[in-house]
Design an enzyme around this catalytic site. Sequence first.
Site, mmCIF file in Angstrom:
data_model
loop_
_atom_site.group_PDB
_atom_site.id
_atom_site.type_symbol
_atom_site.label_atom_id
_atom_site.label_comp_id
_atom_site.label_asym_id
_atom_site.label_seq_id
_atom_site.Cartn_x
_atom_site.Cartn_y
_atom_site.Cartn_z
ATOM 1 N N LYS A 35 -18.043 -15.995 88.852
ATOM 2 C CA LYS A 35 -19.176 -15.781 88.303
ATOM 3 C C LYS A 35 -19.348 -14.274 87.572
ATOM 4 C CE LYS A 35 -21.111 -14.404 92.568
ATOM 5 N NZ LYS A 35 -22.506 -13.626 92.909
ATOM 6 N N TYR A 260 -25.848 16.288 76.722
ATOM 7 C CA TYR A 260 -27.357 16.217 76.979
ATOM 8 C C TYR A 260 -27.789 16.803 78.343
ATOM 9 C CZ TYR A 260 -27.476 12.924 73.212
ATOM 10 O OH TYR A 260 -27.142 12.285 71.818
HETATM 11 C C1 LIG Z 1 -22.432 -17.274 97.587
HETATM 12 C C2 LIG Z 1 -21.498 -16.207 97.365
HETATM 13 N N1 LIG Z 1 -20.161 -16.327 97.796
HETATM 14 C C3 LIG Z 1 -19.286 -15.553 97.667
HETATM 15 C C4 LIG Z 1 -19.308 -14.447 96.936
HETATM 16 C C5 LIG Z 1 -18.276 -13.526 96.709
HETATM 17 O O1 LIG Z 1 -18.317 -12.218 97.397
HETATM 18 P P1 LIG Z 1 -17.315 -10.980 97.124
HETATM 19 O O2 LIG Z 1 -17.393 -10.655 95.739
HETATM 20 O O3 LIG Z 1 -17.914 -9.810 98.156
HETATM 21 O O4 LIG Z 1 -16.063 -11.625 97.602
HETATM 22 C C6 LIG Z 1 -20.581 -14.082 96.382
HETATM 23 C C7 LIG Z 1 -20.705 -12.824 95.724
HETATM 24 O O5 LIG Z 1 -21.957 -12.372 95.386
HETATM 25 C C8 LIG Z 1 -21.517 -15.020 96.648
HETATM 26 O O6 LIG Z 1 -22.969 -14.788 95.956
#
Ligand SMILES: Cc1ncc(COP(=O)(O)O)c(C=O)c1O
Length: 373
Positions: A35, A260
């Site tokens: 994602k 800045y």
């Molecule tokens: C539902 C879910 N599973 C797994 C993960 C993966 O987490 P990580 O990046 O800490 O391994 C996330 C990340 O936010 C998540 O929202």
Amino acid sequence: MSRTAVAILSTENLLHNLKMIKGQAPDAKVIAMVKANAYGHGLRSVSTRLQKHVDMLGVASIDEALVLRNIGIQIPIMLAEGVFEPNELLVASTQGFHVVFHEDAQLHWLANLSCPLPIQAWLKIDTGMGRLGVNLDGAADFYNQLSHSPQIAQPIRVMSHLACADEPDNPLNQQQIDAFNSFIQTIATKIPTEYSLCNSAGAFRFPNAHYHYIRPGIALYGASPLLGKPAAELGLKPVMTLQTSLIATKTLPKGSPIGYGARYTCLKDLPIGIIAFGYGDGYPRTMRDGAPMLVNNTLCHLVGRVSMDMTAVDLSACPTAKVGDPVILWGNNLPIEDVAQFTDHISYDLLTGVQNRVKFHWTRYPSPTTKEF
Ligand SMILES: Cc1ncc(COP(=O)(O)O)c(C=O)c1O
């Protein structure tokens, strides 16, 4: 010449990290979390490289899932936040997406639709994260309602998410694991199914909670999922090395301000370099003086406020550096966690914050000498 800001992405390190994660959870299947543009690394590029090696991909929305189907990715894809409106259930049904159900509204949408194919479903329960998930007292009823829907493929899988897995000693972890176990015992007698609880940190720290699927994200990309634990100690290697170059060098007399707000004042005559990278590229404006950078592989430090396109670096440790020389902002030999300490960010949002004017260069697929797994 165009801007020299480049994210160099290592296919080899990505697959290496996956191997390390699998080593922690040899009996679990892997849902690779891609994602948010694969944590800033590129949704399509990462997914293409992982598809043969993982069991499922995890995305945040149906748009991300459709991008993957459109480039020919066939493996299962989980919509980790479920669907956001009724019509997405129809798309999920035809595309075979795994839909996470966590909210009554989604049950109502389901009841009022006729899906072409049964939907692959996960029930998400809230064991203590307080974000998405059906509350424990209503979870069995929700599960039953899903089970009785002819639109849902059986069996329905169950998942939850850990809130504090990056702090393995936090008592909430065990409370969540216990709550998850008690819930799955209540439904286990009815129909055998599959479960998932652990993110990256959980995969490394809670072997008794791996269940059928782990869901690693950050560890795949080579950053540490555990507070205070360097990624290298977990065998992880950075996938992204963020690099730019010097576009100017000069010496400023003692007492000169830099940048800045004149945030930094030279305490001595100071050789400085200006790099072509700023907050418009994804290097946070809140980065504090002293943040590490590698100029010609030598450790140097940020001086003065980060601008939109440029940032100043103290070249005292590297006085012969010249225009065109490479500067690494994080990645190889410079763990992103060390950089994050100089700002209010964490590795997750530094990585996802890299802007698209930075060029992305993937290294080739592993050389023939690299063993596939
Ligand atoms: C539902 C879910 N599973 C797994 C993960 C993966 O987490 P990580 O990046 O800490 O391994 C996330 C990340 O936010 C998540 O929202």
